[in-house]
Design a protein around this motif. Sequence first.
Motif, PDB file in Angstrom:
ATOM      1  N   PRO A 101       0.819  -1.215   0.000  1.00  0.00           N
ATOM      2  CA  PRO A 101       0.000   0.000   0.000  1.00  0.00           C
ATOM      3  C   PRO A 101       0.849   1.260   0.000  1.00  0.00           C
ATOM      4  N   ALA A 102       0.265   2.345  -0.441  1.00  0.00           N
ATOM      5  CA  ALA A 102       0.978   3.623  -0.488  1.00  0.00           C
ATOM      6  C   ALA A 102       1.533   3.977   0.877  1.00  0.00           C
ATOM      7  N   GLY A 103       2.769   4.457   0.882  1.00  0.00           N
ATOM      8  CA  GLY A 103       3.426   4.863   2.115  1.00  0.00           C
ATOM      9  C   GLY A 103       4.303   3.800   2.744  1.00  0.00           C
ATOM     10  N   THR A 104       4.167   2.552   2.303  1.00  0.00           N
ATOM     11  CA  THR A 104       5.005   1.481   2.847  1.00  0.00           C
ATOM     12  C   THR A 104       6.285   1.355   2.029  1.00  0.00           C
ATOM     13  N   TYR A 105       7.260   0.695   2.613  1.00  0.00           N
ATOM     14  CA  TYR A 105       8.534   0.463   1.940  1.00  0.00           C
ATOM     15  C   TYR A 105       8.609  -0.994   1.512  1.00  0.00           C
ATOM     16  N   VAL A 106       9.028  -1.206   0.279  1.00  0.00           N
ATOM     17  CA  VAL A 106       9.101  -2.568  -0.248  1.00  0.00           C
ATOM     18  C   VAL A 106      10.444  -2.784  -0.930  1.00  0.00           C
ATOM     19  N   ASP A 107      10.922  -4.013  -0.867  1.00  0.00           N
ATOM     20  CA  ASP A 107      12.091  -4.430  -1.639  1.00  0.00           C
ATOM     21  C   ASP A 107      11.584  -5.181  -2.861  1.00  0.00           C
ATOM     22  N   ARG A 108      12.096  -4.810  -4.032  1.00  0.00           N
ATOM     23  CA  ARG A 108      11.610  -5.436  -5.252  1.00  0.00           C
ATOM     24  C   ARG A 108      12.750  -5.800  -6.188  1.00  0.00           C
ATOM     25  N   VAL A 165      10.663  -1.172 -13.843  1.00  0.00           N
ATOM     26  CA  VAL A 165      11.709  -0.676 -14.737  1.00  0.00           C
ATOM     27  C   VAL A 165      12.359   0.548 -14.099  1.00  0.00           C
ATOM     28  N   VAL A 166      13.684   0.536 -14.029  1.00  0.00           N
ATOM     29  CA  VAL A 166      14.404   1.651 -13.432  1.00  0.00           C
ATOM     30  C   VAL A 166      15.486   2.120 -14.390  1.00  0.00           C
ATOM     31  N   GLY A 167      15.532   3.415 -14.638  1.00  0.00           N
ATOM     32  CA  GLY A 167      16.547   3.983 -15.510  1.00  0.00           C
ATOM     33  C   GLY A 167      17.332   5.062 -14.800  1.00  0.00           C
ATOM     34  N   ALA A 168      18.588   5.212 -15.146  1.00  0.00           N
ATOM     35  CA  ALA A 168      19.420   6.272 -14.578  1.00  0.00           C
ATOM     36  C   ALA A 168      19.230   7.545 -15.394  1.00  0.00           C
ATOM     37  N   ASP A 169      17.981   7.984 -15.435  1.00  0.00           N
ATOM     38  CA  ASP A 169      17.599   9.200 -16.142  1.00  0.00           C
ATOM     39  C   ASP A 169      16.217   9.586 -15.637  1.00  0.00           C
ATOM     40  N   SER A 170      15.999  10.863 -15.418  1.00  0.00           N
ATOM     41  CA  SER A 170      14.751  11.296 -14.785  1.00  0.00           C
ATOM     42  C   SER A 170      13.513  10.995 -15.617  1.00  0.00           C
ATOM     43  N   HIS A 171      13.660  10.914 -16.938  1.00  0.00           N
ATOM     44  CA  HIS A 171      12.491  10.674 -17.784  1.00  0.00           C
ATOM     45  C   HIS A 171      12.199   9.194 -18.033  1.00  0.00           C
ATOM     46  N   PHE A 231       5.668  -0.055 -13.818  1.00  0.00           N
ATOM     47  CA  PHE A 231       6.116   0.958 -12.877  1.00  0.00           C
ATOM     48  C   PHE A 231       7.529   1.325 -13.282  1.00  0.00           C
ATOM     49  N   ALA A 232       7.689   2.488 -13.878  1.00  0.00           N
ATOM     50  CA  ALA A 232       8.972   2.912 -14.426  1.00  0.00           C
ATOM     51  C   ALA A 232       9.365   4.232 -13.786  1.00  0.00           C
ATOM     52  N   THR A 233      10.598   4.303 -13.312  1.00  0.00           N
ATOM     53  CA  THR A 233      11.031   5.503 -12.618  1.00  0.00           C
ATOM     54  C   THR A 233      12.535   5.696 -12.774  1.00  0.00           C
ATOM     55  N   GLY A 234      12.997   6.890 -12.466  1.00  0.00           N
ATOM     56  CA  GLY A 234      14.412   7.204 -12.588  1.00  0.00           C
ATOM     57  C   GLY A 234      15.114   7.229 -11.250  1.00  0.00           C
ATOM     58  N   VAL A 235      16.402   6.918 -11.274  1.00  0.00           N
ATOM     59  CA  VAL A 235      17.241   6.982 -10.069  1.00  0.00           C
ATOM     60  C   VAL A 235      18.595   7.579 -10.443  1.00  0.00           C
ATOM     61  N   GLY A 236      19.383   7.896  -9.430  1.00  0.00           N
ATOM     62  CA  GLY A 236      20.730   8.386  -9.660  1.00  0.00           C
ATOM     63  C   GLY A 236      21.691   7.258  -9.989  1.00  0.00           C
ATOM     64  N   ALA A 237      22.888   7.624 -10.412  1.00  0.00           N
ATOM     65  CA  ALA A 237      23.859   6.625 -10.867  1.00  0.00           C
ATOM     66  C   ALA A 237      24.314   5.697  -9.745  1.00  0.00           C
ATOM     67  N   THR A 238      24.419   6.199  -8.512  1.00  0.00           N
ATOM     68  CA  THR A 238      24.842   5.335  -7.407  1.00  0.00           C
ATOM     69  C   THR A 238      23.782   4.291  -7.102  1.00  0.00           C
ATOM     70  N   ASP A 239      22.514   4.706  -7.091  1.00  0.00           N
ATOM     71  CA  ASP A 239      21.425   3.746  -6.908  1.00  0.00           C
ATOM     72  C   ASP A 239      21.402   2.733  -8.054  1.00  0.00           C
ATOM     73  N   MET A 240      21.692   3.204  -9.255  1.00  0.00           N
ATOM     74  CA  MET A 240      21.718   2.286 -10.395  1.00  0.00           C
ATOM     75  C   MET A 240      22.835   1.257 -10.235  1.00  0.00           C
ATOM     76  N   ALA A 241      23.974   1.697  -9.750  1.00  0.00           N
ATOM     77  CA  ALA A 241      25.073   0.763  -9.514  1.00  0.00           C
ATOM     78  C   ALA A 241      24.662  -0.311  -8.514  1.00  0.00           C
ATOM     79  N   GLY A 283      20.555  -6.613  -8.374  1.00  0.00           N
ATOM     80  CA  GLY A 283      19.361  -7.014  -9.104  1.00  0.00           C
ATOM     81  C   GLY A 283      18.070  -6.526  -8.481  1.00  0.00           C
ATOM     82  N   ALA A 284      18.168  -5.739  -7.409  1.00  0.00           N
ATOM     83  CA  ALA A 284      16.971  -5.311  -6.696  1.00  0.00           C
ATOM     84  C   ALA A 284      17.166  -3.914  -6.122  1.00  0.00           C
ATOM     85  N   THR A 285      16.073  -3.350  -5.607  1.00  0.00           N
ATOM     86  CA  THR A 285      16.158  -2.064  -4.917  1.00  0.00           C
ATOM     87  C   THR A 285      14.946  -1.925  -4.019  1.00  0.00           C
ATOM     88  N   TRP A 286      14.868  -0.815  -3.300  1.00  0.00           N
ATOM     89  CA  TRP A 286      13.724  -0.556  -2.429  1.00  0.00           C
ATOM     90  C   TRP A 286      12.940   0.631  -2.959  1.00  0.00           C
TER      91      TRP A 286
END
Length: 403
Positions: free
Chosen positions: A12-19, A108-114, A124-134, A140-143
């Motif tokens: 649900p919205a507001g919770t933290y998940v590992d995916r 889907v996660v890209g190292a670009d804001s768009h 669900f597609a979103t951008g992250v910074g280069a360190t998060d991408m690394a 193979g996962a993130t939160w």
Amino acid sequence: MSTLSERILGGPAGTYVDREVDLAFAHDGTGVLTREALREMGVERLPHPERLHLIFDHIVPANTGTTATLQAELREYARASGVELSDAGTGICHQVMSEGIVRPGMVVVGADSHSCTLGAFGAFATGVGATDMAAIWASGATWFRVPETIAINLSGTLSGAAEPKDLALTYVAKLGMEGATYRALEFVGDGAATISMDGRLTLANMAVETGAKAGIFYADTTTIRYLSEYGIAASPQTLEECRYERTLDIDLADIVPLVAVPHRVDTVREVEEVAGTHLDQVFVGTCTNGRYEDLARFARIVRGKKVAVRTLVIPASRAVLARAIATGVLADIVEAGCMVMTPGCGPCLGAHAGVLGEGEVCLSTANRNFKNRMGVGGEIYLSSVATAAASAIAGEITVPEVV
């Protein structure tokens, strides 16, 4: 019952998940930083290289010897690590990923804001910074913190000379550049089904201009038909009863040609209010409006005419370029006096290929008009393709006619 973001992320919205991340990509700019971060982490082996993509699009071909050397090093890294490489000329990362790679329900996660562009497929597609991408490449996962969702409820159909880009500028103006910070935008309502796949990519692309984490359409018959052209079978996603943080209602019949004036994306005027503004350059392309539908619309308007100002047209991908050649669209554009350049981001980020000089004015189909973005001292107005075409012919901002 859940929003689409809640369903895909599994909370649900507001919770933290590992995916687990289904697809992760970087471009030639952020790829350099991602590789450096991996080196600092001591990561030598990537566990899921088949999920990773490195796409050269921001400064292609290379503009300096330094850029060329960095790109050469990235090519070697891709070969050694097994990361899929789309080299210079293949196209903009978001467009390349939209051509038979992203599917509904993916994370889907890209190292670009768009990277939110790819939410057009029901991902669900979103951008992250280069360190998060690394970190994603290394594990193979993130939160995620599951975002609250704002519904963009669309009714009716676009009419006249209005395009999805004008609709995008409308919702950005209504929400403001910080009005949807860390929210997801869900495009729903009967009007959503009337928007083409190319148009959906435009609308999802500009979600980040409101501060949103993602912009999402539900996969439907349009999505399924588009993916089937790439040999991909997909199923529709059904809208459930859910709780939205708020709903923004937009009647598509009310949308008119618009322009975002310098230096904010949410400072929007009707084209007729700024008509007559002198232009030094028109730029058609980018991850917002460089797709085939955009080039075909531009060609219909300029066919048999000549542009009155230097005009750059940059296809979003090699596939778009090839189709424009095969259908004669490219010939119409060239014959009108436009410059056609290597598929990629072009001057959007102000690195090369058409930056502005001090005091010059550009009308662009890109997504950002920040001060000095395309050249120190230049001014950027943002518009739809139809407005850009009519303005290129006139040499000044011009209200487009229905074509």
